[in-house]
Structures are given as structure tokens and as C-alpha cells.
Write a protein that holds these residues in place. Structure first.
Motif, PDB file in Angstrom:
ATOM      1  N   MET A   1      -6.398   1.611  -0.031  1.00 50.25           N
ATOM      2  CA  MET A   1      -5.055   2.164  -0.201  1.00 50.25           C
ATOM      3  C   MET A   1      -4.387   1.498  -1.405  1.00 50.25           C
ATOM      4  SD  MET A   1      -2.049   2.252   2.667  1.00 50.25           S
ATOM      5  CE  MET A   1      -1.401   0.652   2.225  1.00 50.25           C
ATOM      6  N   SER A   2      -3.749   2.309  -2.280  1.00 51.77           N
ATOM      7  CA  SER A   2      -3.110   1.678  -3.436  1.00 51.77           C
ATOM      8  C   SER A   2      -1.794   1.042  -2.991  1.00 51.77           C
ATOM      9  CB  SER A   2      -2.880   2.706  -4.537  1.00 51.77           C
ATOM     10  OG  SER A   2      -1.884   3.594  -4.125  1.00 51.77           O
ATOM     11  N   LYS A   3      -1.437  -0.017  -3.715  1.00 58.02           N
ATOM     12  CA  LYS A   3      -0.236  -0.761  -3.335  1.00 58.02           C
ATOM     13  C   LYS A   3       1.016  -0.056  -3.848  1.00 58.02           C
ATOM     14  CE  LYS A   3      -2.206  -5.314  -2.958  1.00 58.02           C
ATOM     15  NZ  LYS A   3      -1.932  -6.728  -3.135  1.00 58.02           N
ATOM     16  N   LYS A   4       2.155  -0.344  -3.191  1.00 60.80           N
ATOM     17  CA  LYS A   4       3.436   0.177  -3.679  1.00 60.80           C
ATOM     18  C   LYS A   4       3.928  -0.772  -4.763  1.00 60.80           C
ATOM     19  CE  LYS A   4       6.683   2.519  -1.093  1.00 60.80           C
ATOM     20  NZ  LYS A   4       7.705   2.710  -0.072  1.00 60.80           N
ATOM     21  N   ARG A   5       4.239  -0.230  -5.950  1.00 62.68           N
ATOM     22  CA  ARG A   5       4.658  -1.070  -7.081  1.00 62.68           C
ATOM     23  C   ARG A   5       6.171  -1.190  -7.088  1.00 62.68           C
ATOM     24  NH1 ARG A   5       2.896  -0.996 -13.178  1.00 62.68           N
ATOM     25  NH2 ARG A   5       1.847  -2.991 -13.029  1.00 62.68           N
ATOM     26  N   LYS A  27       1.641  -7.122   2.411  1.00 57.35           N
ATOM     27  CA  LYS A  27       0.479  -7.303   1.543  1.00 57.35           C
ATOM     28  C   LYS A  27       0.202  -6.036   0.725  1.00 57.35           C
ATOM     29  CE  LYS A  27       0.369 -11.422   2.621  1.00 57.35           C
ATOM     30  NZ  LYS A  27       1.240 -12.203   1.727  1.00 57.35           N
ATOM     31  N   ASP A  28       0.794  -4.897   1.152  1.00 54.32           N
ATOM     32  CA  ASP A  28       0.596  -3.664   0.378  1.00 54.32           C
ATOM     33  C   ASP A  28       1.695  -3.461  -0.673  1.00 54.32           C
ATOM     34  OD1 ASP A  28       2.306  -3.401   2.503  1.00 54.32           O
ATOM     35  OD2 ASP A  28       1.836  -1.301   2.900  1.00 54.32           O
ATOM     36  N   ALA A  29       2.442  -4.552  -0.968  1.00 58.13           N
ATOM     37  CA  ALA A  29       3.443  -4.467  -2.050  1.00 58.13           C
ATOM     38  C   ALA A  29       2.901  -5.175  -3.291  1.00 58.13           C
ATOM     39  CB  ALA A  29       4.735  -5.151  -1.613  1.00 58.13           C
ATOM     40  N   MET A 368       9.615  -1.097   1.974  1.00 61.69           N
ATOM     41  CA  MET A 368       8.218  -0.929   2.391  1.00 61.69           C
ATOM     42  C   MET A 368       8.042   0.000   3.588  1.00 61.69           C
ATOM     43  SD  MET A 368       6.730  -2.408   0.027  1.00 61.69           S
ATOM     44  CE  MET A 368       5.045  -2.205   0.586  1.00 61.69           C
ATOM     45  N   THR A 369       9.080   0.125   4.436  1.00 58.91           N
ATOM     46  CA  THR A 369       8.896   0.935   5.656  1.00 58.91           C
ATOM     47  C   THR A 369       9.899   2.079   5.764  1.00 58.91           C
ATOM     48  OG1 THR A 369      10.452  -0.333   7.001  1.00 58.91           O
ATOM     49  CG2 THR A 369       8.184  -1.174   6.898  1.00 58.91           C
ATOM     50  N   GLY A 370      10.964   2.028   4.963  1.00 56.60           N
ATOM     51  CA  GLY A 370      12.034   3.028   5.093  1.00 56.60           C
ATOM     52  C   GLY A 370      12.984   2.710   6.236  1.00 56.60           C
TER      53      GLY A 370
END
Ligand SMILES: Cc1cc2nc3c(=O)[nH]c(=O)nc-3n(C[C@H](O)[C@H](O)[C@H](O)COP(=O)(O)OP(=O)(O)OC[C@H]3O[C@@H](n4cnc5c(N)ncnc54)[C@H](O)[C@@H]3O)c2cc1C
Length: 397
Positions: A1-5, A27-29, A368-370
Motif C-alpha cells: 500500500m502506498s503511503k499518504k504524503r 506507519k502509513d504516513a 490519517m483516519t478522517g
């Protein structure tokens, strides 16, 4: 999964807290922080950094924000002594009228319920044991906690920036964001002064008093006014001879500054319609020291004459001006803006140090989650569309 930039603009206490929470918990940021000068060099460097449970600047409605900030900085000190620059001096909040006394009594209640030491004294002798030179005519009592003190907000910004970097964040100093790319009403990237273009999924605006100018790069007119925070450092002719706590009156506050005393007009006494107090100015024109106005000096010397004449037997060791970024209700603006992907962490005004950990934690979660935690849900930009804007700061004044 690509990270959120996620690109954070501004490396003051708000931007570095946000970078820390994003990098620590998500960790996905992919976290990028752009700071045009050095970390903690803006308003954060001009701050008093008072770190108090007994405090009047953020109403008790926001107690959870105050407590989280307080405990976060204490935890920083436990993790790495000196990393928040905490100096424990205690606070003394003097009550000259009944509403303020009730406020102080509730502060004591909240602090003790949270496990800290705090007392309310009606006996002037008790107050004099802390500050023997106060004039106590007409004073109803005072709230005191030995657990309070002040922190070093620039040190905190640098520690959080370092911890974020250790977590993998890219913290860029000396890099100004010069343009924001918006396509179909969505932020897609930024241009910088020395590192070229960056694609972004989300931009977090943490530009403090630069916000009114920075927002315009994305076509946003953000409702931030500046209030002048003018600081005077008084050097006593003769050493005071007692430890100096954080001292709070409704109209001004003081704390120690090494062997000297820092004094400033209380931010909630600022009148946004008074041009001596408020306006919109370019923060780049502010000198690091000097530049204070006679208006504030006259105001403070009058207060000292009434309450603490001994502090007039001093010379002026230093002075400076900071601009607080104040929304009309003196509370920050958090969360979404009319431009998709442009997230607001702005308007921390006179409380950014104590609010920093809550804003950082809750903005990281929102990005990250809204999900909106209470502080974000309560303080959206859209509240300014309401003619009956809630005035939280009127609780005690
Ligand atoms: C005298 C004084 C006393 C205070 N006392 C207290 C206190 O006791 N307790 C408390 O809680 N709060 C206090 N405050 C308030 C607190 O200091 C501020 O709310 C807080 O520092 C604001 O932090 P910030 O990160 O939002 O802004 P700043 O610290 O101003 O950071 C914004 C950063 O953005 C950077 N920037 C701007 N534009 C760009 C761009 N285009 N590209 C890259 N970087 C950019 C700037 O260089 C700056 O470093 C006080 C403030 C003052 C002035």
C-alpha cells in the motif's frame, strides 16, 4: 500500500507536534515538514511557555486539553531529562474579584482530582510566604500549585522535530513553501524556495501568524488577526531573595527569567477592535528583540504599581514583541478548509504551547483516519459563519 504524503508547513510547536504524532503513530504516513527558518524560531521562540494546571488562559471547559499538554511535556522530561526545558517554580493565581476566585477554586479542584498538589488560600500570610512583596489590599485569595512552572517551547520543537526525524520524517529547515498547487479544488503539491516541487496528498497549515498570507497561496482568506504580545524582562536592582513562581493576575502575568522577571499583558485582555492591541502585520518584519510600544509598558507599570511595586525598582534587561495568531473567539481553527487536502492547524493564539500536544495528536488522527476528536469537532473554520459565535474567553473576564 502506498503511503499518504503529508506536508506540514511550519516548524513551530504546532507543526513539530503534528510531525511527531504522525510519525510515531501512523506507519502509513510519509511525513515532510517545511520550515523556512529554524525549528521553534517563530512565535514559539517568543513565548512565556507557562506550563500550569492553575491557569486562566484556557477556560476550564478545555481542561482535558490543558492536562494532556501538561502530562505530555512531563513525559518528555521523563523520557529525556531537559528535553522540554521544564523549570518547576509553582504558580500563584491571585483572585481580586469573586468570578476569578471561583475560577481559581475550580482550578484547584481539577488539579487535585487529577492527582496533583494544589490549594486555595484566603489567608494573606500564606500568599506572602510565596511572594512577600505583593500588595494584597482587596485580594480575596489565591490558588497555588507547586507542581507548575514553565517549559522551553523552542527546545520542545527541536526535541519533537528530532524524534519525528528518528521515526523517519523528513524535517527540512531553511526551506520555504513559496507556492501551493491546487487542481480541481484539491491540493496536489507545493513549490519550495530551495528544494523544488513536492507532490502531496495533504498539506497541514501550521504557519502561526504567517497564516493570513500563506492561506492566500491556495486562494483562502483565513480569519486570523494578530494581537501584540509584548514582553519586558525586569532586572531587580537588588536580588529578590525568594524563588519566583508563575504569577497570574487577570490583567497580566509574570514568571522568572533566570535571575530576572518576565512580565506580559494577559492575552485574554486583548481587544481585537483596538488598533493598539490588534491588527494584521507581517511577522517577517518583527525583530527578535526590541520594538515594544510605550502603551504596553505604561499598562504594565500601572499594574505593578498597584500589585507589586518592588518590581518597579528594576532596570529593563530585555524586551520583545510576538504576534499571537488569534481567531475572533481566541480558540484555534482545526480540520478541514474549503480546499480539499488543505488541513488547518492554525490560530493557537496565546495557548499554543499548552494546546500543541492535543492539536498534534488530533490533527494527525484526522489526517490519517478522517476521524474528528472533540477538539477538532468543536473548532472548525465553519463556526465563523455563525453570527452567535461562542466566546469561550468571556468565562471569567
Ligand atoms: C509573549 C508570548 C507569550 C506566550 N506565552 C504562552 C504561554 O505561556 N503558554 C502557551 O500555551 N502559549 C503561549 N504563547 C502562545 C504560543 O507561543 C503560540 O501559540 C505558539 O508558539 C504558536 O505556535 P505555532 O507553531 O502555531 O506558530 P509559530 O511558532 O509562529 O510557527 C510557525 C512557523 O511557520 C514557519 N513558516 C511560516 N510560513 C512558512 C512558509 N511559507 N514555509 C515554511 N515555513 C513557514 C515560520 O518560520 C514559523 O517557524 C505565547 C506567545 C507569545 C508571543
Amino acid at each position: 500500500m502506498s503511503k499518504k504524503r503529508v506536508g506540514i508547513v511550519g516548524g513551530g510547536i504546532i507543526g513539530t507536534s503534528t510531525a511527531y504524532f504522525l510519525s510515531q503513530h501512523y506507519k502509513d504516513a510519509e511525513v515532510l515538514l517545511f520550515e523556512k527558518n529554524t525549528l521553534g524560531s517563530g512565535t514559539t521562540a517568543k513565548s512565556a511557555g507557562t506550563h500550569c494546571l492553575i491557569d486562566d488562559s484556557l477556560p476550564h471547559e478545555f481542561w482535558s486539553v490543558r492536562l494532556f499538554g501538561f502530562e505530555f511535556y512531563m513525559d518528555m522530561e521523563k523520557r529525556e531529562p531537559g528535553s522540554a526545558g521544564f523549570e518547576k517554580t509553582g504558580t500563584l493565581l491571585i483572585a481580586p474579584y469573586p468570578e476569578y476566585e471561583m475560577y481559581g477554586l475550580q482550578a484547584v479542584d481539577l488539579a487535585t482530582a487529577a492527582g496533583y498538589t494544589a490549594e486555595y488560600w484566603k489567608d494573606p500570610e500564606k500568599i506572602r510566604q510565596i511572594l512577600p512583596d505583593l500588595t494584597l489590599d482587596g485580594v480575596l485569595g489565591a490558588a497555588y500549585s507547586p507542581d507548575d512552572g514553565f517549559v522551553d517551547p523552542t527546545m520542545i520543537s527541536n526535541t519533537l522535530g528530532r524524534w519525528a526525524r528518528e521515526n523517519g520524517a523528513d524535517i527540512m529547515i531553511g526551506t520555504e513553501v513559496t507556492d501551493i498547487i491546487v487542481e480541481n479544488n484539491k491540493v496536489t503539491g507545493v513549490e519550495t524556495s530551495n528544494k523544488g516541487h513536492f507532490d502531496l496528498d495533504v498539506l497541514v497549515d501550521a504557519t502561526g501568524p504567517w497564516t493570513p498570507f500563506f492561506g492566500k497561496l491556495a486562494g483562502l482568506d483565513l480569519p486570523i488577526i494578530h494581537t501584540k504580545a509584548e514582553v519586558f524582562i525586569l532586572e531587580p536592582k537588588e536580588a529578590l531573595g525568594y524563588p519566583f513562581p508563575v504569577l497570574k493576575y487577570p490583567r497580566f502575568y509574570a514568571r522568572k527569567d533566570k535571575e530576572n522577571v518576565f512580565i506580559c499583558k494577559a492575552h485574554l485582555t486583548m481587544d481585537l477592535d483596538n488598533p493598539e492591541h490588534a491588527g494584521v502585520w507581517n511577522p517577517d518584519d518583527l525583530p527578535m528583540t526590541g520594538g515594544t510600544d510605550p502603551y504596553f509598558w505604561d499598562f504594565l507599570t500601572e499594574e505593578l504599581l498597584k500589585h507589586y511595586p518592588r518590581l518597579l525598582d528594576t532596570s529593563l534587561a530585555n524586551d520583545w514583541v510576538g504576534y499571537r495568531a488569534e481567531p475572533k473567539d481566541f480558540m484555534p481553527i482545526l480540520g478541514e478548509s474549503p480546499v480539499d487536502g488543505y488541513v488547518l492547524a492554525i490560530g493557537a493564539g496565546g495557548n499554543g504551547v499548552i494546546e500543541g500536544p492535543t492539536i498534534g495528536r488530533d490533527i494527525a488522527r484526522y489526517v490519517m483516519t478522517g476521524e474528528k476528536a472533540w477538539f477538532v469537532e468543536k473548532l472548525p473554520l465553519s463556526r465563523f459563519e455563525n453570527e452567535n459565535l461562542e466566546q469561550h474567553h468571556k468565562v471569567t473576564w
